[in-house]
Structures are given as structure tokens and as C-alpha cells.
Enzyme design. Sequence first.
Site, PDB file in Angstrom:
ATOM      1  N   GLY A  31      45.303   6.357 -49.480  1.00 49.09           N
ATOM      2  CA  GLY A  31      44.809   5.086 -50.090  1.00 49.09           C
ATOM      3  C   GLY A  31      43.723   5.593 -51.336  1.00 49.09           C
ATOM      4  CB  ALA A  32      42.934   8.680 -52.931  1.00 48.17           C
ATOM      5  CG  ASN A  33      46.156   3.536 -54.864  1.00 42.97           C
ATOM      6  OD1 ASN A  33      45.357   3.036 -54.172  1.00 42.97           O
ATOM      7  ND2 ASN A  33      47.370   3.458 -55.050  1.00 42.97           N
TER       8      ASN A  33
ATOM      9  N   GLY B 227      39.539   1.062 -54.382  1.00 47.07           N
ATOM     10  CA  GLY B 227      38.531   0.664 -53.143  1.00 47.07           C
ATOM     11  C   GLY B 227      37.706   2.020 -52.752  1.00 47.07           C
TER      12      GLY B 227
ATOM     13  N   GLY C 173      38.962   4.666 -50.882  1.00 46.45           N
ATOM     14  CA  GLY C 173      39.522   5.868 -50.798  1.00 46.45           C
ATOM     15  C   GLY C 173      39.217   6.526 -52.221  1.00 46.45           C
TER      16      GLY C 173
ATOM     17  CB  SER D 256      37.427  -2.909 -39.329  1.00 52.16           C
ATOM     18  OG  SER D 256      37.136  -4.302 -39.703  1.00 52.16           O
TER      19      SER D 256
ATOM     20  CE1 TYR E  70      42.430  -4.555 -41.188  1.00 49.30           C
ATOM     21  CE2 TYR E  70      40.475  -5.572 -40.347  1.00 49.30           C
ATOM     22  CZ  TYR E  70      40.955  -4.887 -41.092  1.00 49.30           C
ATOM     23  OH  TYR E  70      40.192  -3.833 -41.729  1.00 49.30           O
TER      24      TYR E  70
HETATM   25  N1  LIG Z   1      36.276  -3.220 -47.428  1.00 49.83           N
HETATM   26  C1  LIG Z   1      35.722  -3.583 -46.384  1.00 49.83           C
HETATM   27  O1  LIG Z   1      34.942  -4.574 -45.935  1.00 49.83           O
HETATM   28  C2  LIG Z   1      36.064  -2.959 -45.081  1.00 49.83           C
HETATM   29  C3  LIG Z   1      35.780  -3.133 -43.776  1.00 49.83           C
HETATM   30  C4  LIG Z   1      36.208  -2.441 -42.516  1.00 49.83           C
HETATM   31  C5  LIG Z   1      37.076  -1.625 -42.773  1.00 49.83           C
HETATM   32  N2  LIG Z   1      37.791  -1.264 -43.855  1.00 49.83           N
HETATM   33  C6  LIG Z   1      38.932  -0.475 -44.022  1.00 49.83           C
HETATM   34  O2  LIG Z   1      38.806   0.630 -45.090  1.00 49.83           O
HETATM   35  C7  LIG Z   1      40.199   0.982 -45.526  1.00 49.83           C
HETATM   36  C8  LIG Z   1      40.236   0.915 -46.943  1.00 49.83           C
HETATM   37  O3  LIG Z   1      40.221  -0.338 -47.439  1.00 49.83           O
HETATM   38  P1  LIG Z   1      39.526  -0.928 -48.889  1.00 49.83           P
HETATM   39  O4  LIG Z   1      38.297  -1.709 -48.178  1.00 49.83           O
HETATM   40  O5  LIG Z   1      39.098   0.234 -49.717  1.00 49.83           O
HETATM   41  O6  LIG Z   1      40.864  -1.655 -49.471  1.00 49.83           O
HETATM   42  P2  LIG Z   1      41.559  -1.746 -50.643  1.00 49.83           P
HETATM   43  O7  LIG Z   1      40.736  -1.590 -52.009  1.00 49.83           O
HETATM   44  O8  LIG Z   1      42.453  -2.920 -50.477  1.00 49.83           O
HETATM   45  O9  LIG Z   1      42.305  -0.325 -50.569  1.00 49.83           O
HETATM   46  C9  LIG Z   1      43.375  -0.311 -49.465  1.00 49.83           C
HETATM   47  C10 LIG Z   1      44.214   1.090 -49.978  1.00 49.83           C
HETATM   48  O10 LIG Z   1      44.942   1.203 -49.055  1.00 49.83           O
HETATM   49  C11 LIG Z   1      46.320   1.406 -49.654  1.00 49.83           C
HETATM   50  N3  LIG Z   1      47.513   0.933 -49.011  1.00 49.83           N
HETATM   51  C12 LIG Z   1      47.924  -0.198 -48.555  1.00 49.83           C
HETATM   52  N4  LIG Z   1      49.117  -0.348 -48.171  1.00 49.83           N
HETATM   53  C13 LIG Z   1      49.681   1.095 -48.199  1.00 49.83           C
HETATM   54  C14 LIG Z   1      50.924   1.613 -47.835  1.00 49.83           C
HETATM   55  N5  LIG Z   1      51.875   0.974 -47.375  1.00 49.83           N
HETATM   56  N6  LIG Z   1      50.817   3.048 -48.114  1.00 49.83           N
HETATM   57  C15 LIG Z   1      49.912   3.602 -48.581  1.00 49.83           C
HETATM   58  N7  LIG Z   1      48.763   3.076 -48.891  1.00 49.83           N
HETATM   59  C16 LIG Z   1      48.526   1.746 -48.662  1.00 49.83           C
HETATM   60  C17 LIG Z   1      46.344   0.924 -51.024  1.00 49.83           C
HETATM   61  O11 LIG Z   1      47.087   1.249 -52.133  1.00 49.83           O
HETATM   62  P3  LIG Z   1      48.413   0.406 -52.912  1.00 49.83           P
HETATM   63  O12 LIG Z   1      47.360  -0.525 -53.884  1.00 49.83           O
HETATM   64  O13 LIG Z   1      48.904   1.513 -53.571  1.00 49.83           O
HETATM   65  O14 LIG Z   1      48.979  -0.362 -51.815  1.00 49.83           O
HETATM   66  C18 LIG Z   1      44.732   1.161 -51.410  1.00 49.83           C
HETATM   67  O15 LIG Z   1      44.673   2.439 -51.985  1.00 49.83           O
HETATM   68  C19 LIG Z   1      41.048   0.062 -44.814  1.00 49.83           C
HETATM   69  O16 LIG Z   1      41.479   0.944 -43.512  1.00 49.83           O
HETATM   70  C20 LIG Z   1      40.383  -1.229 -44.129  1.00 49.83           C
HETATM   71  O17 LIG Z   1      40.619  -1.598 -42.947  1.00 49.83           O
HETATM   72  C21 LIG Z   1      37.333  -2.252 -45.072  1.00 49.83           C
END
Ligand SMILES: NC(=O)c1ccc[n+]([C@@H]2O[C@H](COP(=O)([O-])OP(=O)(O)OC[C@H]3O[C@@H](n4cnc5c(N)ncnc54)[C@H](OP(=O)(O)O)[C@@H]3O)[C@@H](O)[C@H]2O)c1
Length: 309
Positions: free
Chosen positions: A20-22, A24, A26, A149, A175
Site C-alpha cells: 500500500g505504498a502508493n 496514505g 504507506g 487499529s 474490520y
Molecule cells: N488512517 C487511519 O486513521 C488508520 C487508523 C488505524 C489503522 N489504519 C491502518 O493503516 C493502514 C493504511 O491505511 P491508510 O490510512 O494509509 O489508508 P489509505 O490512504 O486508504 O491507504 C490504503 C492503502 O491500501 C491499499 N490497498 C487497498 N486495497 C488493496 C488491495 N486489494 N491490494 C493492495 N493494496 C490495497 C491502497 O492502495 P490502492 O489505492 O491502490 O487500492 C492504499 O495504498 C491500513 O491497514 C489501516 O487499517 C489507519
Amino acid sequence: MAWTAAKIPDLSGAVAVVTGANGGLGLEVARELARKGGHVVMAARDQAKAEAAVASIRDQVPGASLELQPLDLASQASAREAAKRILGGHGRIDILVNNAGLMGIPERRTEDGFEMQLAVNHLGHFTLTTLLLPALLASDGARVVSVTSTGRHAGRPLDPANPHLAGSYDPWGAYGQSKLANVHFALELDRRFRAAGTPARSIVVHPGFTNTDLQARSVRETGGGRSQRFFRAAVQRFGMTPAQGALPLLRAATDPGAVGGALYTPRWVNWGPPVRRPLLRRTRNRDAMTTLWQVSERETGTTFDVPPR
Ligand SMILES: NC(=O)c1ccc[n+]([C@@H]2O[C@H](COP(=O)([O-])OP(=O)(O)OC[C@H]3O[C@@H](n4cnc5c(N)ncnc54)[C@H](OP(=O)(O)O)[C@@H]3O)[C@@H](O)[C@H]2O)c1
């Protein structure tokens, strides 16, 4: 003194894989690892977004050593192919950040028949980690970082009779189940590393409440679900920046003192600098960890074994 990205040691020569490095968190993790001289394998699904992510890192870190690898965690075949390609290029991996995730979406099945949130958040990462194991063990002290989370508190441990929640699906329960699975996976992986006498460490982190695409995507996917809209509005107003939310991941991945089998979170649960926090006894449940492992091996058909050193 608060831990900041300035404390990341020199990573010249290190190889890191970030899912998910593209976007948020990552993307921020990839950026900081590259800034410190690490070679970063950016494993990502949406390739146009991934190329934009590479450009955004190169804007700030002109000499960044980056590599894109397509990875759709909703597909076991894609996870296997990605692992094979990564292993083809790297005999040693020092850091694996299993970050990609989805949250609070409507019920959906993957091509493998898995519940989507469990598939992307856990089972895809299980397969990837299992197959990358030889390269992780070739490192002199690899780190595997899993991202949970506070949603884990709403989740139940995997039920071997119904891990895909047939007939009992709820977006937040699913989730929570997947995010509790991330904790059980990280702890059991660390236990296995130690039992085998390897120097590798597995660490679990909670980033905190961070304004990324996570909440916005769950609104899009549910066509404007009420609770999803609530979280999106709240995170836009009160969330940390992605650079702040990435700090627990970066600390677990790089701090020489970070402890295997531990949890790193923001100091005030959802906000603040990254610190080590105790895990509740419920999350440390050995039976649940064993069950998680057995169900994951059964569902993915991958067998995980750390050979003794
Ligand atoms: N943000 C928060 O407040 C928060 C809080 C607690 C935990 N987290 C955890 O942090 C992690 C990162 O989330 P984020 O906040 O950075 O959200 P985000 O901006 O939505 O990023 C999510 C990443 O996951 C990738 N992804 C989703 N479905 C995928 C798939 N089928 N295969 C490969 N990649 C996939 C997305 O890539 P595509 O766009 O290419 O699909 C994107 O790079 C998650 O595990 C989330 O549960 C976040």
C-alpha cells in the site's frame, strides 16, 4: 524526548518492502525509508497512483532508490506472484511493512471466496510474508511490521467454522476481526521467530487517527454510509497528518531499540508521538493466536515454517 523521523538510522544497503505504498501511510513510510538511503520496494495495486507516489517521493528525495511491484492483496495469486518477483530481485529483505488496508466496506467476496477485509488486511499479507520468509531470514535482524487499529477492540478472534462471516457480516465487525487478526499474526510471528532462535522481530502498530484516504474510501464504497461519513468528517477535522500517523510504523521498522512482539501507538491512543504500549491480555490470547495461524494456513494453502538456526 519524542521519537521523530529524524531518529531513523542510516538505511544505506537495507531493502524494505512496503505494501500500500502508493498512498496514505504507506507512501509516507516509503518516503522516509528512502530518505534515509534504503531501497524501497513499493508494492501497490493501482499502478497510476503508484507512479504518482514515486514522483512525489522523488520530488523530495531526488536520489531515492525505489522499485514498483504490482500487488493486489485481494488475490492470493497476485500475492504469490508479487512475492516471487520480489524474491527474484532480492535475496535479503530487512524491513517488511504490511500496511495496506480497507475499512468498513459492504460485504464483498474476493476471487478466492474470502471476505474482502480479512483477505486484504490479513490473508494477503499472510501469504506475502510466508513466501518472503527466506529473504527475511537472510537479513541480520529483519523487521516485520503489522498495522492494526483501535477497531480491533470491536473484533472477534477468527472463528475457524466461519472466518468469512457468512450470514453474520457487519462492516465494522469485519474490520475489527481483520485488525485483531493483524495483532494475533504479529504476536505469533514474533513467537515463532524467537522459538527458532532468529534475530528477526515482528512488531504491531496502531498509527492513530490519521487523515488519509481510508475513511473517504469507506464512504465511497458504502455509497455514503452514515457511520462512515461520521468518521470521515471527524478525521478531516481532528486527524493527524499522514506524516504523523506514519511514525509508529517507522519506529517499529527502524528504531534499533524497538521490541519484538510489542505494540507501538501514539502516546494518547490516537494522537501524539509513537511510544510502546502494553497489549491487553485478551489480545495476547495464545489459543486465538494458534487458531489464527491454522485458519490462515488452511485458507491460503501456504505453510509457514521458520527453520531453527
Ligand atoms: N488512517 C487511519 O486513521 C488508520 C487508523 C488505524 C489503522 N489504519 C491502518 O493503516 C493502514 C493504511 O491505511 P491508510 O490510512 O494509509 O489508508 P489509505 O490512504 O486508504 O491507504 C490504503 C492503502 O491500501 C491499499 N490497498 C487497498 N486495497 C488493496 C488491495 N486489494 N491490494 C493492495 N493494496 C490495497 C491502497 O492502495 P490502492 O489505492 O491502490 O487500492 C492504499 O495504498 C491500513 O491497514 C489501516 O487499517 C489507519
